[in-house]
Motif scaffolding. Sequence first.
Motif, short mmCIF file in Angstrom:
data_model
loop_
_atom_site.label_atom_id
_atom_site.label_comp_id
_atom_site.label_asym_id
_atom_site.label_seq_id
_atom_site.Cartn_x
_atom_site.Cartn_y
_atom_site.Cartn_z
N THR A 201 6.10 -2.27 -10.53
CA THR A 201 5.31 -2.78 -11.67
C THR A 201 4.28 -3.81 -11.23
O THR A 201 3.36 -4.13 -11.98
CB THR A 201 6.23 -3.41 -12.75
N LYS A 202 4.44 -4.34 -10.02
CA LYS A 202 3.51 -5.36 -9.53
C LYS A 202 2.62 -4.88 -8.39
O LYS A 202 1.55 -5.43 -8.15
CB LYS A 202 4.30 -6.59 -9.08
N THR A 203 3.07 -3.87 -7.68
CA THR A 203 2.33 -3.40 -6.50
C THR A 203 2.22 -1.88 -6.51
O THR A 203 3.24 -1.18 -6.60
CB THR A 203 3.03 -3.84 -5.20
N ASN A 204 0.99 -1.37 -6.41
CA ASN A 204 0.79 0.07 -6.27
C ASN A 204 0.99 0.48 -4.82
O ASN A 204 0.55 -0.23 -3.90
CB ASN A 204 -0.63 0.47 -6.72
N VAL A 205 1.64 1.59 -4.63
CA VAL A 205 1.92 2.06 -3.27
C VAL A 205 0.64 2.22 -2.46
O VAL A 205 0.59 1.86 -1.28
CB VAL A 205 2.71 3.39 -3.32
N ASN A 206 -0.42 2.73 -3.10
CA ASN A 206 -1.66 2.98 -2.34
C ASN A 206 -2.40 1.70 -1.97
O ASN A 206 -3.40 1.73 -1.27
CB ASN A 206 -2.58 3.92 -3.10
N GLN A 207 -1.90 0.54 -2.43
CA GLN A 207 -2.51 -0.74 -2.09
C GLN A 207 -1.75 -1.46 -0.98
O GLN A 207 -2.15 -2.55 -0.57
CB GLN A 207 -2.56 -1.64 -3.34
N LEU A 208 -0.69 -0.86 -0.49
CA LEU A 208 0.09 -1.50 0.56
C LEU A 208 -0.70 -1.57 1.86
O LEU A 208 -1.51 -0.69 2.17
CB LEU A 208 1.39 -0.72 0.79
N GLN A 209 -0.46 -2.63 2.62
CA GLN A 209 -1.16 -2.81 3.89
C GLN A 209 -0.45 -2.09 5.04
O GLN A 209 -1.07 -1.76 6.05
CB GLN A 209 -1.26 -4.31 4.21
N SER A 210 0.86 -1.86 4.89
CA SER A 210 1.63 -1.18 5.94
C SER A 210 1.37 0.32 5.92
O SER A 210 0.90 0.88 4.92
CB SER A 210 3.12 -1.44 5.74
N GLN A 211 1.67 0.97 7.03
CA GLN A 211 1.59 2.42 7.09
C GLN A 211 2.97 2.99 7.40
O GLN A 211 3.79 2.35 8.08
CB GLN A 211 0.58 2.87 8.14
N TYR A 212 3.20 4.21 6.92
CA TYR A 212 4.53 4.80 6.99
C TYR A 212 4.46 6.19 7.61
O TYR A 212 3.50 6.94 7.41
CB TYR A 212 5.14 4.88 5.58
N ASP A 213 5.51 6.50 8.35
CA ASP A 213 5.63 7.84 8.93
C ASP A 213 6.07 8.85 7.88
O ASP A 213 5.76 10.04 7.98
CB ASP A 213 6.64 7.82 10.08
N VAL A 214 6.83 8.37 6.89
CA VAL A 214 7.34 9.22 5.81
C VAL A 214 7.23 8.48 4.48
O VAL A 214 7.65 7.33 4.38
CB VAL A 214 8.82 9.62 6.05
#
Length: 320
Positions: A201-214
């Motif tokens: 509710t506070k952070t959109n996934v597409n705004q995250l600074q980290s990158q993920y393998d999955v």
Amino acid sequence: MKAAIYTKYGSPEVIQIIDVEVPSPQPNEILVKIKASSVTRADTMMRQGIPKFGRLFVGLFKPKNTALGTGFSGVVESVGDQVTKFKIGDEVFGEKLFSNGCNAEYLCIAENLVVARKPKNMSHIEAAPICDGFLTSYNFLKDIANVKPGQRVLINGASGSLGTAAVQLAKIMGAKVTGVCSIKNIDFVLSLGADEVIDYTKTNVNQLQSQYDVVYDTVGKLNYKMTKNVLTTDGVFMTPVLSCQVLWQMLWNPKKVKFAATGIKKTKELKRLFLELVDFFKQGKLQTNIDKKYSLSEIREAHQYLETGRKVGNIVVVNP
């Protein structure tokens, strides 16, 4: 015996509890007196007939298979004359798909299908939903994503049945896990082993600074377009919830977008994953989280609760 069925698509009100004869096991089958059975989001989607294009396969105007429930745990009451792996009195659990349903008092299942003796360190209530949450998530993380130690895995819907399973399994596989859930479940998901948890509710996934393998979306709220900015070059987006958007993205980018219906895997492959999970549970490496318990006569209420989206962990129907 009592059994839950639905003969038309619709709200939980379409569910009926009917009386049917106790089934008789075939020569290679065991008859199980069911002590507990699962109720899942997939059950509610089947009952609603969504997504609607899925009705091409499960019944265009009404369901072809009217039974409910796939996961079960119980006690062997009788065996066919060719059965060699089980005996009367054994406590067993497993999954039976495309059948006369596990939300019932009895079930017949062939001994070579997805069924095993219940670990002694688990109750029937804890064992019943394993195949719905853990088996699906294990298939995605191990067979589809091939998660390796040190990889970063983001799990959307981390407090649900599939999500709680995925958090624990990804940690066993050596991944660094980020869970996504509501703020009220953050401490719970951390307790399962997640390295960090994000309040959606506070952070959109597409705004995250980290990158993920999955990126594993267990609840069907995301898609590849929404997550491609947080995926590594070789990263994959995967989900067990099929939508037109996911289908289209998968057709155009099959290496990056993965959908699978775990239940249609070959029995041999399902049982391989299932027996590996059994070992994890015997060793105490995994735990089932039960949100609510209902009686068979209350199964409508169970479906109603599922549709609120507030479920944490698993819902189970318990028989006397």
